[in-house]
Design an enzyme around this catalytic site. Structure first.
Site, PDB file in Angstrom:
ATOM      1  N   ASP A  93       7.940  -6.268  13.196  1.00  0.00           N
ATOM      2  CA  ASP A  93       6.860  -6.272  14.180  1.00  0.00           C
ATOM      3  C   ASP A  93       5.905  -7.415  13.829  1.00  0.00           C
ATOM      4  OD1 ASP A  93       4.858  -5.734  15.947  1.00  0.00           O
ATOM      5  OD2 ASP A  93       4.537  -3.670  15.318  1.00  0.00           O
ATOM      6  N   SER A  94       5.377  -8.077  14.828  1.00  0.00           N
ATOM      7  CA  SER A  94       4.608  -9.309  14.604  1.00  0.00           C
ATOM      8  C   SER A  94       3.217  -9.085  14.049  1.00  0.00           C
ATOM      9  CB  SER A  94       4.480 -10.074  15.925  1.00  0.00           C
ATOM     10  OG  SER A  94       3.637  -9.362  16.820  1.00  0.00           O
ATOM     11  N   GLY A  95       2.718  -7.849  14.105  1.00  0.00           N
ATOM     12  CA  GLY A  95       1.325  -7.586  13.743  1.00  0.00           C
ATOM     13  C   GLY A  95       0.423  -7.439  14.950  1.00  0.00           C
ATOM     14  N   TYR A  97       0.335  -5.195  17.237  1.00  0.00           N
ATOM     15  CA  TYR A  97      -0.150  -3.832  17.477  1.00  0.00           C
ATOM     16  C   TYR A  97      -1.466  -3.584  16.756  1.00  0.00           C
ATOM     17  CZ  TYR A  97      -0.437   1.250  17.429  1.00  0.00           C
ATOM     18  OH  TYR A  97      -0.882   2.551  17.559  1.00  0.00           O
ATOM     19  N   ASP A 147       1.640 -11.095  19.954  1.00  0.00           N
ATOM     20  CA  ASP A 147       1.058 -10.763  21.255  1.00  0.00           C
ATOM     21  C   ASP A 147      -0.265 -10.043  21.073  1.00  0.00           C
ATOM     22  OD1 ASP A 147       2.100  -8.403  20.226  1.00  0.00           O
ATOM     23  OD2 ASP A 147       2.626  -7.597  22.199  1.00  0.00           O
ATOM     24  N   ASP A 271      11.901   2.153  18.314  1.00  0.00           N
ATOM     25  CA  ASP A 271      11.403   2.444  16.967  1.00  0.00           C
ATOM     26  C   ASP A 271      10.254   3.405  17.104  1.00  0.00           C
ATOM     27  OD1 ASP A 271       8.549   1.162  15.994  1.00  0.00           O
ATOM     28  OD2 ASP A 271       9.365   0.125  17.745  1.00  0.00           O
ATOM     29  N   CYS A 309      23.244  21.119  13.927  1.00  0.00           N
ATOM     30  CA  CYS A 309      23.147  19.846  13.217  1.00  0.00           C
ATOM     31  C   CYS A 309      24.138  19.800  12.063  1.00  0.00           C
ATOM     32  CB  CYS A 309      21.727  19.658  12.696  1.00  0.00           C
ATOM     33  SG  CYS A 309      21.470  18.117  11.784  1.00  0.00           S
ATOM     34  N   CYS A 311      23.953  17.520   9.567  1.00  0.00           N
ATOM     35  CA  CYS A 311      23.402  16.688   8.499  1.00  0.00           C
ATOM     36  C   CYS A 311      23.496  17.407   7.153  1.00  0.00           C
ATOM     37  CB  CYS A 311      21.959  16.300   8.814  1.00  0.00           C
ATOM     38  SG  CYS A 311      20.718  17.559   8.422  1.00  0.00           S
ATOM     39  N   CYS A 314      20.958  20.405   6.686  1.00  0.00           N
ATOM     40  CA  CYS A 314      21.310  21.652   7.363  1.00  0.00           C
ATOM     41  C   CYS A 314      22.541  22.309   6.735  1.00  0.00           C
ATOM     42  CB  CYS A 314      21.540  21.383   8.853  1.00  0.00           C
ATOM     43  SG  CYS A 314      20.008  21.029   9.763  1.00  0.00           S
ATOM     44  N   HIS A 340      16.562  15.103   7.542  1.00  0.00           N
ATOM     45  CA  HIS A 340      17.052  15.832   8.720  1.00  0.00           C
ATOM     46  C   HIS A 340      16.603  15.173  10.019  1.00  0.00           C
ATOM     47  CE1 HIS A 340      17.783  18.838  11.769  1.00  0.00           C
ATOM     48  NE2 HIS A 340      16.507  18.709  12.106  1.00  0.00           N
TER      49      HIS A 340
END
Length: 378
Positions: A93-95, A97, A147, A271, A309, A311, A314, A340
């Site tokens: 992420d470019s920063g 945000y 941005d 994400d 699930c 995983c 579980c 999980h």
């Protein structure tokens, strides 16, 4: 040698697509969910365990890594992949945000943004050129253009001014990327569409980004409090304004039902901190909706977190044990809950890819939403 960046659409179902992104460090299956590794770690997880959940790519953050441990230091230590022992693609992420989320600590000009560090109060300048430089020092595989993000509740003139500045910064980001030497020959760069919830502004942004030309395009400025209905209303038109032959990435999303609805509307990449952050606070995602494992009704429940699930969590541990760990503040509780949740998210993405490939996405999505809405009220 693998392609620098190649996006292939293998199948479509309505607006939804499934395919692959091929890069030197590996193939990313789309639709894809990227676990968030803000500070060079997916919290409570080892890199090999993140990969074992099914993740093809993770996300790092320019702002946080710039402050600690520092991009130049990471570069001296061999780059972000060697530093954290993750050998597959990383998107950074470019920063941008943080321009919004840390607004009280920033000063914005046409040149860029001056940040006051939330760690020690030191001041730093983040411009499009510096953002790209940091991402290059980290050896990011997918670099995001810098941005400016403003809330969707901001006045229209403020939203439009921020969108136009973001487009100017996108052009500067592209130039900085193209002059990045060897790194530009093995990495990719995505532009970020802005324009809040306004269809006209979104189209203006998309046209500006397309004129510049990027390897992929993100839909930015959503999932910042506008609500699911408003977000979906924007996604009904925003992805279609972007080039159909490039990946479309919805930043910061989201809840499982958000992801399903966004995939139906043509999004390829996601994400969100939700599965990891929720895991650390005792929330588990299941096929019938999220549950709070801290709730007293799980104190003697010997069943798995999610009976559907597969995983490792579980398969081995009961709700009662996880309830105990989380209530006791044991580190293992955060680890198991996070594992999980990430497995749940990756299984959801695999199910979405299969449903699109088989032409049964609507049936899958409707069944998922119906089951997910059955979450017990805490």
């Amino acid at each position: 040698m693998a392609a620098r960046f190649a996006f292939t659409i293998a199948a479509t179902d309505g607006k939804a697509r499934t395919g692959t992104i091929d890069m030197a460090r590996g193939t990313i299956r789309t639709p894809a969910f990227m676990p968030v590794g803000t500070a060079a770690t997916v919290k409570a997880m080892k890199p090999g365990d993140v990969r074992a959940t099914g993740a093809d790519i993770i996300l790092g953050n320019t702002y946080h890594l710039m402050l600690r441990p520092g991009a130049e230091r990471v570069a001296r230590l061999g780059g972000l992949h060697d530093f954290m022992r993750w050998d597959r693609p990383i998107l950074t992420d470019s920063g941008g945000y943080q321009v919004m989320s840390l607004a009280d600590l920033t000063t914005r000009t046409e040149d860029g943004v001056t940040f006051k560090s939330h760690l020690d109060g030191s001041r730093h300048m983040l411009s499009p050129e510096r953002s790209i430089e940091i991402q290059r020092l980290l050896d990011s595989d997918i670099i995001m253009a810098f941005d400016e993000l403003v809330p969707t509740t901001a006045p229209r003139e403020v939203q439009h001014a921020a969108m136009m500045r973001s487009m100017r910064w996108a052009g500067r980001s592209r130039v900085a990327f193209d002059t990045g030497g060897d790194h530009a020959a093995r990495a990719a760069i995505f532009g970020i569409q802005q324009g809040a919830l306004d269809q006209t502004m979104r189209l203006e942004s998309a046209q500006a980004l397309t004129d510049i030309g990027f390897d992929g395009y993100a839909v930015g400025g959503l999932a910042v409090g506008e609500g699911q209905a408003a977000m979906f209303g924007c996604l009904d038109f925003a992805p279609g304004q972007l080039p159909a032959d490039k990946p479309r990435y919805l930043m910061g999303v989201g809840k499982p039902d958000d992801i399903v609805g966004a995939v139906e509307r043509g999004i390829d990449m996601f994400d969100c901190v939700l599965p990891t952050r929720s895991g650390r606070t005792g929330q588990a995602f299941t096929r019938v909706g999220p549950i709070n494992i801290r709730n007293a009704r799980f104190a003697e429940d010997q069943g798995p977190v999610d009976p559907e699930c597969a995983c490792p969590v579980c398969a081995q541990f009961s709700r009662a044990y996880l309830h105990h760990l989380v209530r006791a503040g044991e580190i293992l509780g955060a680890m198991l809950m996070t594992e999980h949740n990430l497995c749940f998210y990756q299984a959801l993405m695999a199910d979405l890819r299969a449903a699109i490939a088989d032409g049964r996405l609507k049936h899958f999505a409707d069944a998922f939403r119906s089951a997910y809405a059955r979450a017990p009220k805490e």
